[in-house]
Enzyme design. Structure first.
Site, PDB file in Angstrom:
ATOM      1  N   GLY A   1       0.660  -0.970  -0.351  1.00 45.32           N
ATOM      2  CA  GLY A   1       0.034   0.075   0.013  1.00 45.32           C
ATOM      3  C   GLY A   1       0.887   1.333   0.244  1.00 45.32           C
ATOM      4  O   GLY A   1       0.146   2.317   0.011  1.00 45.32           O
ATOM      5  N   GLY A   2       2.077   1.341  -0.197  1.00 48.01           N
ATOM      6  CA  GLY A   2       2.893   2.223  -0.139  1.00 48.01           C
ATOM      7  C   GLY A   2       2.491   3.108  -1.203  1.00 48.01           C
ATOM      8  O   GLY A   2       2.525   4.506  -1.115  1.00 48.01           O
TER       9      GLY A   2
ATOM     10  N   ARG B   1      -1.351  -9.031   1.865  1.00 47.40           N
ATOM     11  CA  ARG B   1      -0.915  -8.066   0.959  1.00 47.40           C
ATOM     12  C   ARG B   1      -2.112  -7.187   0.942  1.00 47.40           C
ATOM     13  O   ARG B   1      -1.983  -6.048   1.683  1.00 47.40           O
ATOM     14  CB  ARG B   1      -0.329  -8.501  -0.346  1.00 47.40           C
ATOM     15  CG  ARG B   1       0.763  -8.924  -0.680  1.00 47.40           C
ATOM     16  CD  ARG B   1       2.106  -8.293  -0.146  1.00 47.40           C
ATOM     17  NE  ARG B   1       2.498  -7.776  -1.350  1.00 47.40           N
ATOM     18  CZ  ARG B   1       4.000  -7.012  -1.548  1.00 47.40           C
ATOM     19  NH1 ARG B   1       4.538  -7.500  -0.201  1.00 47.40           N
ATOM     20  NH2 ARG B   1       4.375  -6.400  -1.764  1.00 47.40           N
TER      21      ARG B   1
ATOM     22  N   CYS C   1      10.720  -3.139  -9.258  1.00 42.94           N
ATOM     23  CA  CYS C   1      11.824  -2.459  -8.681  1.00 42.94           C
ATOM     24  C   CYS C   1      12.972  -3.685  -9.359  1.00 42.94           C
ATOM     25  O   CYS C   1      13.841  -4.416  -8.085  1.00 42.94           O
ATOM     26  CB  CYS C   1      11.463  -2.509  -7.347  1.00 42.94           C
ATOM     27  SG  CYS C   1      10.555  -4.265  -6.797  1.00 42.94           S
TER      28      CYS C   1
HETATM   29  N1  SAM Z   1       2.505  -1.318  -5.288  1.00 40.81           N
HETATM   30  C1  SAM Z   1       3.166  -1.512  -3.957  1.00 40.81           C
HETATM   31  C2  SAM Z   1       2.869  -0.715  -2.841  1.00 40.81           C
HETATM   32  O1  SAM Z   1       3.603   0.072  -3.427  1.00 40.81           O
HETATM   33  O2  SAM Z   1       2.896  -1.352  -1.518  1.00 40.81           O
HETATM   34  C3  SAM Z   1       3.430  -2.516  -4.161  1.00 40.81           C
HETATM   35  C4  SAM Z   1       3.470  -3.848  -5.202  1.00 40.81           C
HETATM   36  S1  SAM Z   1       4.667  -5.360  -5.315  1.00 40.81           S
HETATM   37  C5  SAM Z   1       5.648  -4.208  -6.014  1.00 40.81           C
HETATM   38  C6  SAM Z   1       3.327  -6.202  -6.428  1.00 40.81           C
HETATM   39  C7  SAM Z   1       1.664  -7.082  -5.842  1.00 40.81           C
HETATM   40  O3  SAM Z   1       1.443  -7.540  -6.979  1.00 40.81           O
HETATM   41  C8  SAM Z   1       2.300  -8.251  -4.381  1.00 40.81           C
HETATM   42  O4  SAM Z   1       1.647  -7.431  -3.858  1.00 40.81           O
HETATM   43  C9  SAM Z   1       1.589  -9.175  -5.382  1.00 40.81           C
HETATM   44  O5  SAM Z   1       0.777  -9.600  -4.098  1.00 40.81           O
HETATM   45  C10 SAM Z   1       0.683  -8.027  -6.427  1.00 40.81           C
HETATM   46  N2  SAM Z   1       0.903  -9.538  -7.299  1.00 40.81           N
HETATM   47  C11 SAM Z   1       0.934 -10.760  -8.028  1.00 40.81           C
HETATM   48  N3  SAM Z   1       0.204 -11.297  -9.125  1.00 40.81           N
HETATM   49  C12 SAM Z   1      -1.162 -10.399  -9.136  1.00 40.81           C
HETATM   50  C13 SAM Z   1      -1.818 -10.728 -10.002  1.00 40.81           C
HETATM   51  N4  SAM Z   1      -2.300 -11.564 -11.031  1.00 40.81           N
HETATM   52  N5  SAM Z   1      -2.668  -9.420 -10.082  1.00 40.81           N
HETATM   53  C14 SAM Z   1      -3.180  -8.545  -9.136  1.00 40.81           C
HETATM   54  N6  SAM Z   1      -1.848  -8.921  -8.432  1.00 40.81           N
HETATM   55  C15 SAM Z   1      -1.004  -9.382  -7.884  1.00 40.81           C
END
Ligand code: SAM
Length: 355
Positions: free
Chosen positions: A156-157, A180, A281
């Site tokens: 959630g950032g 998450r 990232c």
């Molecule tokens: N945007 C977030 C933040 O700033 O805190 C970080 C996101 S992180 C890089 C990527 C996220 O994509 C993970 O939390 C993961 O659970 C989610 N994810 C993975 N596969 C996904 C899918 N098919 N649909 C939606 N979310 C997905």
């Protein structure tokens, strides 16, 4: 002499070592002379930024941060609002949201932020995150009264940074992972007043972002696609939940496909004339530029969606005193970790849906 009991069962090649091997083999070629300094920075302690929470009473906190030598990398001199008179950004100067504030310690200063404390209403004054991860939100440039989709939002950032603009009419924050999404809900509870968290303002779901079109017929003005990736810094530092574990090889190899599918779903959810930011990232060209390139061609050929890549060079120039950007990318921009400013890596690419 005490023998460490676990020594014999410890993996011969921990996932962090496998990640380093992989990065040496691929990034050395791509970054050339820059790689040794990026490598040493990624193996060192990362630097954070304090994203200020406009929903809390934080004036005293800001004064305290300033007295410790911190500055707001968005508002203090670098990220001024630049607009020409008709309200549209000129091609040469980017518009930066004046409501997002993120404090950082000066270059070379490795002091740490104290954990944020709640104000009298129980809301936390700042959220600690890699300061470079605010850039995708700034680049998204949310305008008043817009509907925004954050397709991969947990924990959630960036969702919180989007809300700081105070411009969002409706925010849909989604993440496939239940845990998450639960963290995201907790983040919202700790930072956003209850009256602003109603279903008509913020909706949180746990859906597979790839299937977005099949589930909802909504179109958004702005879409953030912050995809799962090899999280390069984490992969070098933590064996737990590391995508370089041998058991996760297949999952890792499938990442570019997953990323492209999420980006395509994001494009489908964007209205014509709306904008999308794709971010990771990771330093990986395969997960960054190649995914965008491939998605643009599939969008055009199979979905009849035309997309224009937006030039972010004037945007990144505004922040070049805080973040070192890679010279190579053709489509997006990449923050390179550096010992004096140990943020990132963060890749971002901005797309305009034309038709
Ligand atoms: N945007 C977030 C933040 O700033 O805190 C970080 C996101 S992180 C890089 C990527 C996220 O994509 C993970 O939390 C993961 O659970 C989610 N994810 C993975 N596969 C996904 C899918 N098919 N649909 C939606 N979310 C997905």
């Amino acid at each position: 002499r005490v023998k460490t009991k676990w020594a014999s069962t410890r993996a011969k090649f921990p996932a962090t070592a496998l990640a380093l091997q992989h990065f040496d083999a691929t990034y050395q070629n791509y970054f050339g002379d820059l790689w040794p300094s990026v490598r040493v920075a990624m193996l060192s302690e990362q630097k954070y930024g304090a994203l200020m929470n406009n929903f809390s009473s934080n004036a005293d906190v800001i004064s305290a941060l300033r007295s410790q030598g911190c500055r707001d990398f968005v508002g203090d001199g670098e990220g001024d609002t630049h607009e020409i008179s008709d309200g549209h950004p000129s091609p040469e100067v980017a518009r930066i949201d004046p409501n997002i504030q993120c404090f950082v310690f000066p270059r070379g200063d490795i002091s740490r932020f104290k954990p944020a404390r709640p104000d009298s209403a129980g809301l936390l004054s700042y959220y600690l995150l890699d300061a470079a991860s605010v850039l995708p939100v700034l680049a998204l440039d949310v305008r008043p009264d817009q509907a925004v989709l954050d397709l991969c939002a947990g924990p959630g950032g960036k969702t919180l940074a989007l809300l700081q603009t105070q411009a969002v009419r409706f925010l849909w924050a989604n993440d496939l992972s239940g845990s998450r999404t639960a963290r995201l809900q907790r983040t919202l509870q700790s930072y956003v007043p209850k009256e602003l968290r109603g279903e008509d303002k913020i909706r949180v779901t746990s859906l597979d972002g790839r299937k977005w079109r099949n589930m909802e017929d909504l179109e958004f003005d702005r879409v953030l696609v912050d995809v799962p990736c090899t999280t390069d810094r984490h992969s070098l530092m933590e064996d737990e939940n590391n995508i370089f574990k041998r058991s996760r090889t297949k999952e890792r190899q499938m990442l570019p496909l997953l990323q492209m599918e999420l980006l395509l779903a994001g494009l489908r959810a964007t209205r014509r004339g709306g904008e999308l930011v794709y971010s990771t990232c990771s330093l990986s060209q395969l997960q960054n530029e190649c995914v965008v390139q491939q998605a643009l061609s599939v969008a055009q050929q199979e979905m009849d969606i035309t997309v224009q890549v937006q030039d972010l060079s004037s945007f990144t120039r505004l922040f070049s005193n805080t973040f070192p950007f890679a010279p190579q990318p053709a489509l997006g921009q990449l923050v390179l970790p550096n010992l004096c400013a140990n943020f990132g890596p963060i890749y971002l690419c901005k797309l305009l849906r034309v038709s």
